[in-house]
Scaffold this motif. Structure first.
Motif, PDB file in Angstrom:
ATOM      1  N   PRO A 273       1.461  10.876   0.065  1.00  8.15           N
ATOM      2  CA  PRO A 273       2.393   9.829   0.103  1.00  8.15           C
ATOM      3  C   PRO A 273       2.806   9.719   1.382  1.00  8.15           C
ATOM      4  O   PRO A 273       2.537   8.495   1.830  1.00  8.15           O
ATOM      5  N   VAL A 277       1.669   5.521   3.503  1.00 12.64           N
ATOM      6  CA  VAL A 277       2.448   4.992   2.483  1.00 12.64           C
ATOM      7  C   VAL A 277       2.247   2.618   2.710  1.00 12.64           C
ATOM      8  O   VAL A 277       1.938   3.078   3.879  1.00 12.64           O
ATOM      9  N   THR A 282       8.976   2.276  -0.884  1.00 17.16           N
ATOM     10  CA  THR A 282       7.710   4.006  -1.004  1.00 17.16           C
ATOM     11  C   THR A 282       8.696   4.680  -0.461  1.00 17.16           C
ATOM     12  O   THR A 282       8.458   6.409  -0.306  1.00 17.16           O
ATOM     13  N   ASP A 285      12.033   6.382  -0.832  1.00 20.74           N
ATOM     14  CA  ASP A 285      12.021   6.923  -1.523  1.00 20.74           C
ATOM     15  C   ASP A 285      11.283   8.015  -1.295  1.00 20.74           C
ATOM     16  O   ASP A 285      12.402   9.469  -1.076  1.00 20.74           O
TER      17      ASP A 285
END
Length: 365
Positions: A273, A277, A282, A285
């Protein structure tokens, strides 16, 4: 009573490598004789003593005989009649079965010097197969001396395969396996440790999550070693290719320390991630899930792992952008949020909104 320098100190001196520790074997002696000279006994399973001045380890020459099941099923004879050659014969590899007397003469009953010259890791005797930890030790030595061109003798590799197929490695304690793995990961070519275990069919019991030991593992782990990264990064890059469940299984199996468990879990969950990204939401998070606010050092280690992955895979990825976004999010004043009149859960929601806006204003995306 005679005292001999043995094992790694002799081997590494002959290879012109730095000697970091020195171990000694004592023949013709009893515990009482050493204690009378001021030595301190520390060994429980067999007599090992610390020199009163240097604190180096001096062990009485000993014989070990298989007497039961498992790697602990041995009886030990450390009497004064045990010879130096009998002590050396119980060692794992010929290059570790040499000694040096007080005048500098090398005692080499099993051809260790010749094997050093041949760059060969060869077992001393069939007693090698009585201790399954030796499979891991040989793999670690292969990793340590790979840069010098060492290889494992064919007959030794065949014996290692027999041991792995027999299930002997499952007898080991997790602590012993972790100690060998930790040391192997810090060698200059740690990939050789895992490649050797794979060739010996010895990944199954302790490292099944890494099967097969793919090119991805090899390239990124070697890059970490080349950049002299710490242990957390080296094992973290391996975990970054695993699922969270696999990473947890690996760490649980090896009973890794908490800091290792933590970084492996983060690497498995958030490396991909973070590399991919595309949105401030996101990224925020991920920041929250990694608890960057309270544990910035751990997150910095995760960024090291991401950087190594990106470099190895030829990705365009900027650690500086992630760090800049984090700085922007950190700049949000919690007290200012509270001063706006937010209370309870609304504080957290407003704080997240403000941090997300700060990341967007930073222009990372």
């Amino acid at each position: 009573m005679k005292m001999y320098l043995v094992g790694g100190a002799v081997r590494d001196a002959m290879l012109e490598r730095p000697v970091t520790e020195r171990d000694w074997v004592v023949t013709g002696a009893s515990p009482k004789m050493l204690l009378s000279r001021g030595f301190t006994q520390v060994g429980k399973d067999f007599p090992v003593f610390l020199h009163p001045a240097t604190k180096e380890e001096y062990a009485l020459a000993r014989l070990e005989r298989k007497s039961g099941q498992g790697y602990t099923g041995f009886t030990c004879d450390a009497g004064p009649t045990v010879t130096l050659e009998e002590d050396l014969q119980r060692r794992d590899l010929t290059v570790n079965a040499m000694a040096q007397d007080e005048t500098g003469n090398i005692i080499d009953p099993f051809g260790g010097r010749a094997d050093l010259e041949k760059r060969l890791l060869r077992h001393v005797s069939d007693a090698f197969s009585e201790d399954p930890l030796r499979v891991l030790r040989v793999a670690r030595f292969a990793a340590r001396y790979h840069y010098l061109g060492f290889r494992i003798a064919d007959e030794t590799m065949a014996l290692m395969r027999e041991m792995a197929r027999s299930g002997m490695l499952a007898e080991l304690t997790a602590q012993r396996v972790w100690q060998e793995t930790r040391r192997a990961l810090m060698e200059s070519t740690p990939i050789v440790f895992f490649i050797t275990l794979e060739q010996a069919e010895a990944l199954n019991d302790w490292f099944f999550q890494l099967r097969p030991f793919s090119n991805h593992y090899q390239q990124v782990l070697q890059r970490a070693a080349d950049q002299q990264m710490p242990l957390q990064v080296r094992i973290g890059v391996l975990a970054s290719y695993l699922t969270q469940e696999q990473a947890q299984d690996l760490c649980t199996k090896l009973t890794c320390p908490n800091d290792i468990v933590s970084i492996c879990q983060l690497a498995a969950a958030f490396t991909r991630p973070l590399i991919n990204v595309k949105k401030a939401e996101t990224l925020l998070d991920v920041f929250n899930a990694c608890d960057v606010w309270r544990k910035p050092e751990r997150f910095a280690t995760l960024l090291d792992i991401c950087q190594l992955r990106a470099e190895t895979e030829g990705r365009v990825w900027s650690r500086l952008k992630i760090a800049g976004a984090l700085d922007a999010a950190r700049s949000v004043d919690v007290q200012a949020i509270i001063a706006q009149g937010h209370k309870g859960p609304a504080i957290k929601s407003a704080l997240n909104d403000a941090r997300q806006q700060a990341i967007q204003e930073k222009g990372v995306f």
